[in-house]
Write a protein that holds these residues in place. Structure first.
Motif, PDB file in Angstrom:
ATOM      1  N   ALA A   7       0.808  -1.217   0.000  1.00  0.00           N
ATOM      2  CA  ALA A   7       0.000   0.000   0.000  1.00  0.00           C
ATOM      3  C   ALA A   7       0.843   1.270   0.000  1.00  0.00           C
ATOM      4  CB  ALA A   7      -0.929  -0.009   1.218  1.00  0.00           C
ATOM      5  N   GLN A   8       2.118   1.214   0.495  1.00  0.00           N
ATOM      6  CA  GLN A   8       2.890   2.445   0.634  1.00  0.00           C
ATOM      7  C   GLN A   8       3.439   2.947  -0.699  1.00  0.00           C
ATOM      8  OE1 GLN A   8       3.685  -0.516   1.808  1.00  0.00           O
ATOM      9  NE2 GLN A   8       5.879  -0.966   1.703  1.00  0.00           N
ATOM     10  N   LEU A   9       3.362   2.152  -1.767  1.00  0.00           N
ATOM     11  CA  LEU A   9       3.891   2.577  -3.050  1.00  0.00           C
ATOM     12  C   LEU A   9       2.943   3.570  -3.722  1.00  0.00           C
ATOM     13  CD1 LEU A   9       5.187  -0.814  -4.493  1.00  0.00           C
ATOM     14  CD2 LEU A   9       6.547   1.049  -3.551  1.00  0.00           C
ATOM     15  N   ALA A  10       3.540   4.507  -4.457  1.00  0.00           N
ATOM     16  CA  ALA A  10       2.722   5.486  -5.187  1.00  0.00           C
ATOM     17  C   ALA A  10       1.971   4.793  -6.315  1.00  0.00           C
ATOM     18  CB  ALA A  10       3.632   6.571  -5.756  1.00  0.00           C
ATOM     19  N   PRO A  11       0.764   5.234  -6.601  1.00  0.00           N
ATOM     20  CA  PRO A  11      -0.010   4.641  -7.699  1.00  0.00           C
ATOM     21  C   PRO A  11       0.790   4.687  -9.004  1.00  0.00           C
ATOM     22  CG  PRO A  11      -1.392   6.110  -6.406  1.00  0.00           C
ATOM     23  CD  PRO A  11       0.002   6.306  -5.906  1.00  0.00           C
ATOM     24  N   GLY A  12       0.735   3.585  -9.747  1.00  0.00           N
ATOM     25  CA  GLY A  12       1.442   3.521 -11.023  1.00  0.00           C
ATOM     26  C   GLY A  12       2.877   3.063 -10.928  1.00  0.00           C
ATOM     27  N   THR A  13       3.369   2.785  -9.701  1.00  0.00           N
ATOM     28  CA  THR A  13       4.743   2.298  -9.549  1.00  0.00           C
ATOM     29  C   THR A  13       4.890   0.948 -10.256  1.00  0.00           C
ATOM     30  OG1 THR A  13       4.944   3.361  -7.384  1.00  0.00           O
ATOM     31  CG2 THR A  13       6.543   1.632  -7.918  1.00  0.00           C
ATOM     32  N   PRO A  14       5.850   0.823 -11.179  1.00  0.00           N
ATOM     33  CA  PRO A  14       5.993  -0.459 -11.899  1.00  0.00           C
ATOM     34  C   PRO A  14       6.722  -1.484 -11.046  1.00  0.00           C
ATOM     35  CG  PRO A  14       7.666   1.065 -12.648  1.00  0.00           C
ATOM     36  CD  PRO A  14       6.809   1.831 -11.678  1.00  0.00           C
ATOM     37  N   PRO A  15       6.484  -2.772 -11.295  1.00  0.00           N
ATOM     38  CA  PRO A  15       7.230  -3.816 -10.584  1.00  0.00           C
ATOM     39  C   PRO A  15       8.716  -3.765 -10.938  1.00  0.00           C
ATOM     40  CG  PRO A  15       5.314  -4.721 -11.734  1.00  0.00           C
ATOM     41  CD  PRO A  15       5.508  -3.329 -12.244  1.00  0.00           C
ATOM     42  N   LEU A  16       9.545  -4.182  -9.991  1.00  0.00           N
ATOM     43  CA  LEU A  16      10.945  -4.399 -10.322  1.00  0.00           C
ATOM     44  C   LEU A  16      11.067  -5.551 -11.304  1.00  0.00           C
ATOM     45  CD1 LEU A  16      12.999  -4.076  -7.002  1.00  0.00           C
ATOM     46  CD2 LEU A  16      13.064  -2.583  -8.983  1.00  0.00           C
ATOM     47  N   VAL A  17      10.301  -6.616 -11.031  1.00  0.00           N
ATOM     48  CA  VAL A  17      10.298  -7.798 -11.895  1.00  0.00           C
ATOM     49  C   VAL A  17       8.860  -8.180 -12.174  1.00  0.00           C
ATOM     50  CG1 VAL A  17      10.769 -10.275 -12.006  1.00  0.00           C
ATOM     51  CG2 VAL A  17      12.529  -8.720 -11.183  1.00  0.00           C
ATOM     52  N   LEU A  18       8.569  -8.476 -13.425  1.00  0.00           N
ATOM     53  CA  LEU A  18       7.244  -8.953 -13.816  1.00  0.00           C
ATOM     54  C   LEU A  18       7.418 -10.173 -14.712  1.00  0.00           C
ATOM     55  CD1 LEU A  18       4.152  -8.623 -13.992  1.00  0.00           C
ATOM     56  CD2 LEU A  18       4.521  -7.067 -15.921  1.00  0.00           C
ATOM     57  N   LEU A  19       6.863 -11.298 -14.282  1.00  0.00           N
ATOM     58  CA  LEU A  19       6.832 -12.505 -15.102  1.00  0.00           C
ATOM     59  C   LEU A  19       5.418 -12.659 -15.647  1.00  0.00           C
ATOM     60  CD1 LEU A  19       8.823 -15.007 -12.827  1.00  0.00           C
ATOM     61  CD2 LEU A  19       9.696 -13.492 -14.600  1.00  0.00           C
ATOM     62  N   LYS A  20       5.301 -12.855 -16.961  1.00  0.00           N
ATOM     63  CA  LYS A  20       3.977 -12.945 -17.584  1.00  0.00           C
ATOM     64  C   LYS A  20       3.872 -14.231 -18.394  1.00  0.00           C
ATOM     65  CE  LYS A  20       2.142  -9.361 -19.504  1.00  0.00           C
ATOM     66  NZ  LYS A  20       1.944  -8.188 -20.407  1.00  0.00           N
ATOM     67  N   GLY A  21       2.906 -15.081 -18.006  1.00  0.00           N
ATOM     68  CA  GLY A  21       2.601 -16.278 -18.789  1.00  0.00           C
ATOM     69  C   GLY A  21       3.745 -17.243 -18.939  1.00  0.00           C
ATOM     70  N   ILE A  22       4.575 -17.376 -17.900  1.00  0.00           N
ATOM     71  CA  ILE A  22       5.756 -18.246 -17.989  1.00  0.00           C
ATOM     72  C   ILE A  22       5.333 -19.714 -18.050  1.00  0.00           C
ATOM     73  CG2 ILE A  22       7.829 -19.058 -16.792  1.00  0.00           C
ATOM     74  CD1 ILE A  22       8.173 -16.295 -17.952  1.00  0.00           C
ATOM     75  N   ALA A  23       5.930 -20.440 -19.006  1.00  0.00           N
ATOM     76  CA  ALA A  23       5.706 -21.884 -19.121  1.00  0.00           C
ATOM     77  C   ALA A  23       7.046 -22.579 -19.325  1.00  0.00           C
ATOM     78  CB  ALA A  23       4.780 -22.199 -20.287  1.00  0.00           C
ATOM     79  N   LYS A  24       7.165 -23.769 -18.727  1.00  0.00           N
ATOM     80  CA  LYS A  24       8.367 -24.580 -18.901  1.00  0.00           C
ATOM     81  C   LYS A  24       7.968 -26.047 -18.854  1.00  0.00           C
ATOM     82  CE  LYS A  24      12.778 -25.351 -19.399  1.00  0.00           C
ATOM     83  NZ  LYS A  24      13.454 -24.958 -20.653  1.00  0.00           N
ATOM     84  N   TYR A  25       8.426 -26.792 -19.874  1.00  0.00           N
ATOM     85  CA  TYR A  25       8.066 -28.204 -19.976  1.00  0.00           C
ATOM     86  C   TYR A  25       9.328 -29.059 -20.011  1.00  0.00           C
ATOM     87  CZ  TYR A  25       4.031 -25.663 -21.814  1.00  0.00           C
ATOM     88  OH  TYR A  25       3.007 -24.777 -21.979  1.00  0.00           O
ATOM     89  N   PHE A  26       9.268 -30.180 -19.300  1.00  0.00           N
ATOM     90  CA  PHE A  26      10.289 -31.213 -19.395  1.00  0.00           C
ATOM     91  C   PHE A  26       9.602 -32.477 -19.899  1.00  0.00           C
ATOM     92  CE2 PHE A  26      11.771 -28.380 -15.961  1.00  0.00           C
ATOM     93  CZ  PHE A  26      12.996 -28.004 -16.512  1.00  0.00           C
ATOM     94  N   PRO A  27      10.345 -33.463 -20.383  1.00  0.00           N
ATOM     95  CA  PRO A  27       9.698 -34.670 -20.908  1.00  0.00           C
ATOM     96  C   PRO A  27       8.726 -35.290 -19.891  1.00  0.00           C
ATOM     97  CG  PRO A  27      12.019 -34.671 -21.474  1.00  0.00           C
ATOM     98  CD  PRO A  27      11.806 -33.495 -20.574  1.00  0.00           C
ATOM     99  N   GLY A  28       7.466 -35.272 -20.244  1.00  0.00           N
ATOM    100  CA  GLY A  28       6.444 -35.866 -19.390  1.00  0.00           C
ATOM    101  C   GLY A  28       6.020 -35.014 -18.213  1.00  0.00           C
ATOM    102  N   VAL A  29       6.574 -33.803 -18.089  1.00  0.00           N
ATOM    103  CA  VAL A  29       6.298 -32.970 -16.911  1.00  0.00           C
ATOM    104  C   VAL A  29       5.993 -31.535 -17.346  1.00  0.00           C
ATOM    105  CG1 VAL A  29       7.227 -32.034 -14.758  1.00  0.00           C
ATOM    106  CG2 VAL A  29       7.829 -34.349 -15.466  1.00  0.00           C
TER     107      VAL A  29
END
Length: 527
Positions: A7-29
């Motif tokens: 709550a203490q952040l000013a409105p519109g403050t961007p994230p330091l890190v943003l992960l969007k729609g991350i996918a990772k596949y291994f054989p069978g997993v």
């Protein structure tokens, strides 16, 4: 600004890190599927999930160890591609892994500067230590620049790891199970340092299975289950019960595991395993166990408490034939095992869940099947005389995995590809099969989630109730109090005393952990 942001952040403050729609596949997993995560300036963001939920894979993607199969990494509003951890560090993202990566023969100053582009090509040891002292002071992390890493406590080694990451101007610090090997006092010191770090506008991603610590230290919590994001919540709106339910998808009911069922075996009148004046040395030749006297009874769980590095590893190895005693006697079921090797201990019914499950409990490059049946290679049905029977071995491996609640996509894959929690459960069930007399369990719940811990503890209770002697080494005092019939305390390789858990005093145990001896050892309850 993302939902539920501090709550203490000013409105519109961007994230330091943003992960969007991350996918990772291994054989069978499917390791990760459509995972979103935002980490804001000035926050400690906890990442929770069962073993195998995808936490480590997600962080390996963020730190450049893995490449995502789908999705975006956005740092300070700019899309990034990390081909290696070097790229991630250059972008201000650093990670301290659960197993430290320090060179133990080097000094603290040498470890800090190793592989760092800003290290002068020619510099004296004194100047290197002075640079390290200045860095440590600027980041409020107390270290001893001239000390060899091998001489440091676990907590001090962790501070060196954190300093090494922060010295490279990390703005996002990822910590994987950071308190798993710390004393309560060291954990408090770490928490103070983390709060100072985020107060400067940085951020921490805090991976832990200790829900009480998550509630204490974090601002927000993201929960993963089955490789997918379940939710992100403000920590102030959460409770341990709620987080446990979100992690495992069901209610976790924790009970007093010392209670015995009506059909449980009674505690034996005579010990099934005894140490008499046993001493042993560590890998560097120093005294690790100092004239230890200890009795373990059939039908009981004996807990071993103590701060890390006080002889716990050497005790578990001596009790399973992996390390020779330099003096004293080891008696198993009335037989002298002082000179016996690990095969003799196992053959006589002593199972062992080791501290380092991957390198001591498993052969990482061998298949899941080979590792599951490795204790029974010479027995039916896996072998018939000199003939190995692959079909029967595969069937036994499947039954062990099923009993351990381990989902294995391919029993032929290397066991190192399983998550740490699944490795731990597989080793535990395998060792329980051979533990007809004694099970030595070193840190059996380390790195496990709350649901898996509950399952693991019930494994141990099953053995106890079947009349097996169980010795559990743990740094989690509450865990030992909830599980053990008696607790022995190790300090500098010596037993400070043994207490009956039902009548124990936490402060008394704490004093013994600090080196204060207790007068005469009691017999186990019920004798």
């Amino acid at each position: 600004m993302p939902d539920n942001a501090p709550a203490q952040l000013a409105p519109g403050t961007p994230p330091l890190v943003l992960l969007k729609g991350i996918a990772k596949y291994f054989p069978g997993v499917v390791a990760n599927q459509d995972v979103d995560l935002d980490v804001m300036p000035g926050e400690i963001h906890a990442l929770l999930g069962e073993n195998g939920a995808g936490k480590s894979t997600l962080m390996n993607i963020l730190t450049g160890i893995y490449q995502p199969d789908a999705g975006e990494i956005i740092v300070d509003g700019y899309a990034k591609h990390f081909a290696s951890p070097v790229d991630a560090i250059a972008a201000g993202i650093g990670m301290v892994h659960q197993h430290f990566k320090l060179v133990k023969a080097f000094t603290v100053a040498e470890n800090i500067h190793l592989g760092w582009s800003q290290t002068p090509k020619r510099i004296s040891a004194a100047a290197l230590e002075a640079r390290t002292a200045d860095l440590a002071a600027s980041l409020n992390l107390a270290v001893r620049p001239g000390a060899r890493v091998s001489d440091l406590s676990t907590g001090e080694q962790q501070r060196v790891e954190i300093l090494r990451v922060l010295a490279r101007n990390a703005r996002v610090l990822i910590l994987d199970e950071p308190t798993a090997v710390l004393t309560p006092a060291e954990a408090r010191e770490l928490f103070r340092a983390l709060k100072q770090f985020v107060a400067r506008g940085n951020a921490v991603i805090f991976i832990s299975h200790k829900l009480d610590e998550v509630l204490e230290i974090s601002d927000r919590v993201t929960v993963l289950r089955g490789g997918r994001k379940v939710t992100t919540e403000k920590t102030a709106d959460c409770s341990e019960t709620m987080l446990a339910r979100l992690m495992v998808g069901r209610e976790i009911v924790l009970s007093d595991l010392r209670a015995r069922s009506s059909g449980a075996a009674k505690i034996s009148a005579e010990p099934v395993m005894s140490l008499r004046g046993v001493s042993a040395r560590d890998d560097l030749g120093h005294t690790a166990l100092d004239r230890v006297n200890l009795d373990i009874y059939a039908g009981e769980i004996l807990g071993i408490a103590g701060v890390a590095g006080n002889g716990q590893k050497e005790l578990s190895q001596v009790l399973t034939g992996m390390r020779p005693a330099t003096s004293g006697k080891i008696i198993v079921d009335g037989h002298d095992f002082s000179a016996a090797d690990a095969a003799a201990f196992a053959g006589f019914g002593v199972g062992h869940i080791p501290e380092d499950r991957l390198h001591s409990g498993l052969a990482p490059a061998l298949s899941v099947t080979d590792n599951a049946v490795i204790r029974e290679y010479g027995k039916a049905p896996v072998s018939a005389g000199f003939l190995y029977r692959p079909r029967e071995a595969a069937a036994l491996a499947r039954s062990i995995a099923e009993a351990a609640s381990v989902t294995v996509p391919d029993f032929g894959m290397p066991v190192r590809n399983l998550s740490g929690g699944n490795q731990q459960r597989l080793v535990a069930r395998r060792e329980m099969r051979i533990a007809s007399k004694v099970l030595i369990a070193a840190y059996p719940s380390r790195g496990l989630d709350v649901g898996a811990i509950n399952t693991m503890m019930r494994y141990l209770v099953e053995l106890r109730d079947a009349g097996v002697a169980v010795l559990v080494i743990s740094e989690e005092l509450e865990e030992l109090l909830n599980l053990s019939d008696r607790i022995a305390v190790l300090f500098h390789g010596a037993i400070m005393g043994v207490v009956d858990t039902a009548a124990s005093d936490i402060e008394e145990i704490g004093l013994m952990m600090g080196g204060q001896r207790k007068a005469p050892t009691p017999q186990p309850a019920g004798l």
